[in-house]
Write a protein that holds these residues in place. Structure first.
Motif, PDB file in Angstrom:
ATOM      1  N   LEU A 197       0.833  -1.205   0.000  1.00 18.26           N
ATOM      2  CA  LEU A 197       0.000   0.000   0.000  1.00 18.26           C
ATOM      3  C   LEU A 197       0.865   1.251   0.000  1.00 18.26           C
ATOM      4  N   PHE A 198       1.943   1.235   0.779  1.00 16.33           N
ATOM      5  CA  PHE A 198       2.836   2.396   0.818  1.00 16.33           C
ATOM      6  C   PHE A 198       3.407   2.703  -0.560  1.00 16.33           C
ATOM      7  N   ILE A 199       3.898   1.676  -1.258  1.00 16.06           N
ATOM      8  CA  ILE A 199       4.503   1.889  -2.580  1.00 16.06           C
ATOM      9  C   ILE A 199       3.465   2.416  -3.562  1.00 16.06           C
ATOM     10  N   ASN A 200       2.236   1.892  -3.483  1.00 10.59           N
ATOM     11  CA  ASN A 200       1.174   2.396  -4.367  1.00 10.59           C
ATOM     12  C   ASN A 200       0.890   3.867  -4.104  1.00 10.59           C
ATOM     13  N   LEU A 201       0.832   4.255  -2.826  1.00 14.51           N
ATOM     14  CA  LEU A 201       0.561   5.653  -2.483  1.00 14.51           C
ATOM     15  C   LEU A 201       1.733   6.549  -2.865  1.00 14.51           C
ATOM     16  N   ALA A 202       2.950   6.052  -2.677  1.00 14.37           N
ATOM     17  CA  ALA A 202       4.134   6.856  -3.008  1.00 14.37           C
ATOM     18  C   ALA A 202       4.229   7.127  -4.503  1.00 14.37           C
ATOM     19  N   ASN A 203       3.696   6.215  -5.310  1.00 16.58           N
ATOM     20  CA  ASN A 203       3.735   6.384  -6.770  1.00 16.58           C
ATOM     21  C   ASN A 203       2.478   7.049  -7.328  1.00 16.58           C
ATOM     22  N   ASP A 204       1.547   7.411  -6.450  1.00 16.84           N
ATOM     23  CA  ASP A 204       0.281   8.013  -6.883  1.00 16.84           C
ATOM     24  C   ASP A 204       0.386   9.531  -6.819  1.00 16.84           C
ATOM     25  N   ASP A 205       0.393  10.186  -7.981  1.00 18.20           N
ATOM     26  CA  ASP A 205       0.487  11.648  -8.023  1.00 18.20           C
ATOM     27  C   ASP A 205      -0.686  12.315  -7.324  1.00 18.20           C
ATOM     28  N   ASN A 206      -1.848  11.686  -7.380  1.00 20.59           N
ATOM     29  CA  ASN A 206      -3.046  12.298  -6.805  1.00 20.59           C
ATOM     30  C   ASN A 206      -3.004  12.402  -5.286  1.00 20.59           C
ATOM     31  N   VAL A 207      -2.150  11.599  -4.643  1.00 21.71           N
ATOM     32  CA  VAL A 207      -2.072  11.640  -3.184  1.00 21.71           C
ATOM     33  C   VAL A 207      -1.619  13.018  -2.713  1.00 21.71           C
ATOM     34  N   GLN A 208      -0.588  13.561  -3.342  1.00 22.51           N
ATOM     35  CA  GLN A 208      -0.100  14.879  -2.962  1.00 22.51           C
ATOM     36  C   GLN A 208      -1.104  15.975  -3.314  1.00 22.51           C
ATOM     37  N   LEU A 209      -1.769  15.825  -4.443  1.00 22.41           N
ATOM     38  CA  LEU A 209      -2.761  16.822  -4.832  1.00 22.41           C
ATOM     39  C   LEU A 209      -3.962  16.804  -3.890  1.00 22.41           C
ATOM     40  N   ARG A 210      -4.377  15.595  -3.456  1.00 19.83           N
ATOM     41  CA  ARG A 210      -5.459  15.518  -2.472  1.00 19.83           C
ATOM     42  C   ARG A 210      -5.056  16.180  -1.161  1.00 19.83           C
ATOM     43  N   ASN A 211      -3.809  15.949  -0.768  1.00 18.84           N
ATOM     44  CA  ASN A 211      -3.318  16.548   0.464  1.00 18.84           C
ATOM     45  C   ASN A 211      -3.304  18.071   0.357  1.00 18.84           C
ATOM     46  N   LEU A 212      -2.916  18.573  -0.808  1.00 23.69           N
ATOM     47  CA  LEU A 212      -2.915  20.014  -1.044  1.00 23.69           C
ATOM     48  C   LEU A 212      -4.326  20.583  -0.919  1.00 23.69           C
ATOM     49  N   ALA A 213      -5.297  19.875  -1.487  1.00 25.56           N
ATOM     50  CA  ALA A 213      -6.683  20.336  -1.429  1.00 25.56           C
ATOM     51  C   ALA A 213      -7.200  20.347   0.001  1.00 25.56           C
ATOM     52  N   ILE A 214      -6.852  19.313   0.779  1.00 28.44           N
ATOM     53  CA  ILE A 214      -7.304  19.247   2.177  1.00 28.44           C
ATOM     54  C   ILE A 214      -6.671  20.363   2.988  1.00 28.44           C
ATOM     55  N   ARG A 215      -5.366  20.566   2.809  1.00 28.86           N
ATOM     56  CA  ARG A 215      -4.684  21.638   3.536  1.00 28.86           C
ATOM     57  C   ARG A 215      -5.240  23.000   3.166  1.00 28.86           C
ATOM     58  N   ALA A 216      -5.545  23.203   1.885  1.00 25.60           N
ATOM     59  CA  ALA A 216      -6.093  24.486   1.441  1.00 25.60           C
ATOM     60  C   ALA A 216      -7.476  24.720   2.034  1.00 25.60           C
ATOM     61  N   THR A 217      -8.250  23.631   2.157  1.00 24.76           N
ATOM     62  CA  THR A 217      -9.586  23.747   2.762  1.00 24.76           C
ATOM     63  C   THR A 217      -9.470  24.075   4.244  1.00 24.76           C
ATOM     64  N   GLU A 218      -8.553  23.396   4.928  1.00 21.27           N
ATOM     65  CA  GLU A 218      -8.355  23.652   6.354  1.00 21.27           C
ATOM     66  C   GLU A 218      -7.850  25.064   6.616  1.00 21.27           C
ATOM     67  N   ALA A 219      -7.068  25.598   5.673  1.00 21.94           N
ATOM     68  CA  ALA A 219      -6.532  26.950   5.819  1.00 21.94           C
ATOM     69  C   ALA A 219      -7.518  28.022   5.363  1.00 21.94           C
ATOM     70  N   GLY A 220      -8.657  27.624   4.799  1.00 21.54           N
ATOM     71  CA  GLY A 220      -9.658  28.583   4.348  1.00 21.54           C
ATOM     72  C   GLY A 220      -9.365  29.193   2.991  1.00 21.54           C
ATOM     73  N   ILE A 221      -8.358  28.657   2.285  1.00 22.78           N
ATOM     74  CA  ILE A 221      -8.034  29.187   0.958  1.00 22.78           C
ATOM     75  C   ILE A 221      -9.123  28.806  -0.036  1.00 22.78           C
ATOM     76  N   ILE A 222      -9.593  27.583   0.057  1.00 23.92           N
ATOM     77  CA  ILE A 222     -10.747  27.149  -0.723  1.00 23.92           C
ATOM     78  C   ILE A 222     -11.797  26.616   0.245  1.00 23.92           C
ATOM     79  N   ALA A 223     -13.024  26.492  -0.225  1.00 24.18           N
ATOM     80  CA  ALA A 223     -14.110  26.016   0.637  1.00 24.18           C
ATOM     81  C   ALA A 223     -14.889  24.928  -0.082  1.00 24.18           C
ATOM     82  N   LEU A 224     -15.319  23.944   0.689  1.00 21.91           N
ATOM     83  CA  LEU A 224     -16.155  22.864   0.172  1.00 21.91           C
ATOM     84  C   LEU A 224     -17.544  23.019   0.781  1.00 21.91           C
ATOM     85  N   SER A 225     -18.547  23.028  -0.079  1.00 25.90           N
ATOM     86  CA  SER A 225     -19.916  23.225   0.398  1.00 25.90           C
ATOM     87  C   SER A 225     -20.335  22.098   1.336  1.00 25.90           C
TER      88      SER A 225
END
Length: 273
Positions: A197-225
């Motif tokens: 599972l670790f190797i699959n996640l490490a090779n998944d580009d979307n993992v970092q992008l999802r993390n960016l989206a979550i951090r941006a939501t938590e920081a109030g930069i973007i909002a999810l309805s």
């Protein structure tokens, strides 16, 4: 006379070796080894008892296709017979039960009929149970160790941002309060305990992008309805994207950031973070 003597001269020829062709050796069929055998249920199942079919019925088909004769042969476990094949059993057959206890079944070498039925002919072998093999077990362990080594080596070289992204999949928002050393420690533990599972996640580009989206939501930069269907800018409420039906919102946003329009939004969010 001289010509006659010359004609009668003889010459010795060295003996020639004659090449003898030998037929290529055919691979020998592995012989059946008489030994104690252990069978275990697949899928880490260990019920108190589990009985598998020991004779052919309408509900449970116990037939073995014999390639030599081209016919289906009925099999059954009879404790007083040497063969598991019904057509080779003679006289009255005393039927026995095949019972797994706590997930395994130990069959001593004296019960050759049951061993052969389970190892060679039973249709549930490979589906419900397997025969324990020390060699196969060692091979599987070696494959797991190799995978763990690869995962641990990769984990050592991963930067903190990617470590946070991978661990967020497992730990969620808990990663926000973790120090860099805690992140690296938990990442190495994750790589050791779940290498595939670790190797699959490490090779998944979307993992970092999802993390960016979550951090941006938590920081109030973007909002999810509240219905998790729409992303907007946190500052002015301008819509960024609609989440497709039945998709994880952050996975959808990660895919959106890869589009031409999303690349510019990604750059803007990355600067603000």
């Amino acid at each position: 006379m001289a010509k006659k003597a010359k004609a009668e001269e003889s010459f010795e020829v060295a003996p020639q070796e004659v090449a003898v062709k030998t037929a290529p050796k055919k691979p020998t069929k592995p012989e059946w080894e008489i030994k104690d055998r252990v069978y275990y249920l697949k899928g880490n199942k260990n019920p108190l008892t589990l009985t598998i079919p020991g004779k052919h019925t309408r509900k449970h088909s116990l037939l073995y296709f014999d390639e030599k004769t081209g016919k289906q042969r009925e099999i059954r476990y009879a404790t007083n017979q040497d063969s598991p094949f019904v057509d080779e059993q003679k006289g009255e057959a005393t039927l026995g039960h095949i019972i797994f206890k706590d997930g395994d079944l130990k069959v001593p070498k004296e019960k050759q009929n049951l061993q052969k039925l389970l190892s060679l002919y039973h249709p549930l072998k490979g589906k419900m149970y397997e025969e324990f093999s020390a060699v196969q077990e060692a091979t599987d362990d070696l494959d797991i160790l190799d995978l763990q080594i690869d995962a641990l080596n990769a984990a050592r070289n991963i930067d903190i941002d990617q470590a946070e992204a991978i661990l967020r999949v497992e730990l969620g928002s808990k990663v926000n309060s973790m120090s860099s050393k805690e992140l690296k420690r938990d990442l190495l533990l994750f790589a050791r305990n779940n290498p595939a599972l670790f190797i699959n996640l490490a090779n998944d580009d979307n993992v970092q992008l999802r993390n960016l989206a979550i951090r941006a939501t938590e920081a109030g930069i973007i909002a999810l309805s509240q219905d998790q269907r729409t992303f907007t800018w946190g500052s002015n409420g301008r819509k960024l994207m609609n989440v497709p039906f039945d998709e994880n919102p952050y996975s959808a946003f990660a895919a959106f950031l890869k589009t031409d329009e999303g690349v510019e939004i990604y750059k803007s969010i990355d600067k603000k973070l």
